[in-house]
Design an enzyme around this catalytic site. Structure first.
Site, PDB file in Angstrom:
ATOM      1  N   TYR A  48       1.016  -1.212  -0.055  1.00  0.00           N
ATOM      2  CA  TYR A  48      -0.255   0.039   0.036  1.00  0.00           C
ATOM      3  C   TYR A  48       0.775   1.464   0.008  1.00  0.00           C
ATOM      4  O   TYR A  48       0.747   2.090  -0.969  1.00  0.00           O
ATOM      5  CB  TYR A  48      -0.917  -0.002   1.153  1.00  0.00           C
ATOM      6  CG  TYR A  48      -1.859   1.086   1.252  1.00  0.00           C
ATOM      7  CD1 TYR A  48      -3.027   1.399   0.265  1.00  0.00           C
ATOM      8  CD2 TYR A  48      -1.631   1.828   2.321  1.00  0.00           C
ATOM      9  CE1 TYR A  48      -3.931   2.387   0.314  1.00  0.00           C
ATOM     10  CE2 TYR A  48      -2.610   3.115   2.317  1.00  0.00           C
ATOM     11  CZ  TYR A  48      -3.742   3.310   1.332  1.00  0.00           C
ATOM     12  OH  TYR A  48      -4.629   4.438   1.515  1.00  0.00           O
ATOM     13  N   THR A 105       0.041   7.666  18.307  1.00  0.00           N
ATOM     14  CA  THR A 105      -1.047   8.634  18.074  1.00  0.00           C
ATOM     15  C   THR A 105      -1.438   8.757  16.573  1.00  0.00           C
ATOM     16  O   THR A 105      -0.803   8.223  15.845  1.00  0.00           O
ATOM     17  CB  THR A 105      -0.371  10.086  18.404  1.00  0.00           C
ATOM     18  OG1 THR A 105       0.536  10.245  17.474  1.00  0.00           O
ATOM     19  CG2 THR A 105       0.026  10.199  19.883  1.00  0.00           C
TER      20      THR A 105
END
Length: 312
Positions: free
Chosen positions: A144, A209
């Site tokens: 990807y 995060t």
């Protein structure tokens, strides 16, 4: 009235984009091979005389007449793009070649939906467009990551070599209605687990995060980029710059759903980035675009969508 092609138009982002383009009085040709896209996302558009759906795989050429092209076709969640990794790379690379060829023949403006994954596991935080990234070219995610990086290369080669009118956006984490409940993405995973009262699975310590953009605002950014006539090609980051830990996201979803789910930890997958936050200075400057929907508010709408989906 513009005739606009949206590849991957039955997917999460593509379906919202098709609907928005129709509302703005465009003629829309939605193409999708339905590997991850679903007809249920667009079936409510079938009665619109200016909407057309064509089941087609972008790895094969397409001969139609269009004015603008949004190239969104590619599985975007790890569970789906790793299922057939070779085909994922083909979708990004051959899909870009075929859509650029169509743009060259028709003179259409073309937008490439690239990804924040081109930055890999970043060593710069937040990530500006000038950062070249830290990507593992042979890892389980590289089908990807590198596929999208190669697609960007092709877009700029066609721009320099043939003068194709290109736009390139790098999309950061996006969420909202029409997400696939089985796509393995963190927002859909946590919501479905919470609504079913199952353990919420966090990979790693939960301190990694992410930044989450509500889908309506992301679509607005795509359209602003397509319409920009200031010679701006991008690439440009589109995403919400407010950063949350995965643990904070899980706790927020538990709170909103009122779930009794508990949080459990599992090993972190290979090459999973520790930080992901866009620098959107360029989008603010060139597109006058900045997301304002708070994560908690967007999650409430998304949770309501999944509640209805789970009932069926």
């Amino acid at each position: 009235m513009n005739k606009i092609l949206v590849s991957g138009g039955a997917g999460f982002l593509g379906s919202h984009l098709c609907e928005r383009l129709l509302h703005e009085n465009n003629e829309v040709l939605c193409i999708d091979n339905l590997f991850t896209g679903e007809k249920k996302n667009i079936v409510h558009l079938f009665d619109n005389p200016y909407f057309e759906f064509l089941r087609h795989d972008v790895t094969f050429p397409l001969y139609v007449e269009v004015d603008k092209i949004y190239n969104l076709a590619c599985p975007a969640s790890p569970i789906h793009y790793q299922y057939d990794s070779a085909q994922t790379t083909k979708t990004s690379v051959l899909g870009a070649i075929n859509m650029l060829g169509l743009a060259k023949r028709t003179g259409a403006r073309i937008l490439q939906a690239s990804t924040s994954e081109v930055y890999g596991d970043p060593e710069i935080h937040p990530q500006p467009e000038s950062y070249f990234g830290n990507v593992n070219p042979i890892g389980v995610r590289s089908c990807y990551d590198e596929g999208k990086r190669c697609a960007e290369t092709l877009f700029f080669d066609y721009y320099r070599q043939y003068g194709i009118d290109i736009k390139v956006v790098r999309i950061f984490n996006t969420y909202g209605p029409n997400m696939n409940p089985d796509d393995g993405r963190v927002v859909s995973n946590f919501i479905v687990q919470a609504l079913k009262g199952k353990d919420i699975t966090i990979y790693g310590d939960g301190q990694q995060t992410r930044s989450f953009c509500y889908v309506d605002e992301l679509v607005d950014g795509l359209i602003r980029m397509m319409r920009s006539d200031n010679g701006f090609t991008g690439p440009v980051n589109l995403g919400n710059p407010f950063e949350f830990t995965i643990l904070e996201l899980a706790e927020m979803i538990i709170k909103i759903t009122g779930s009794a789910s508990t949080i459990i930890n599992k090993p972190l997958p290979s090459d999973d980035p520790r930080q992901r936050q866009p620098d959107i200075s360029l989008a603010k400057d060139k597109l006058e675009w900045e997301p304002i929907v708070k994560l908690e508010d967007g999650l409430k709408d998304t949770i309501e969508y999944f509640k209805e989906l789970i009932k069926k």
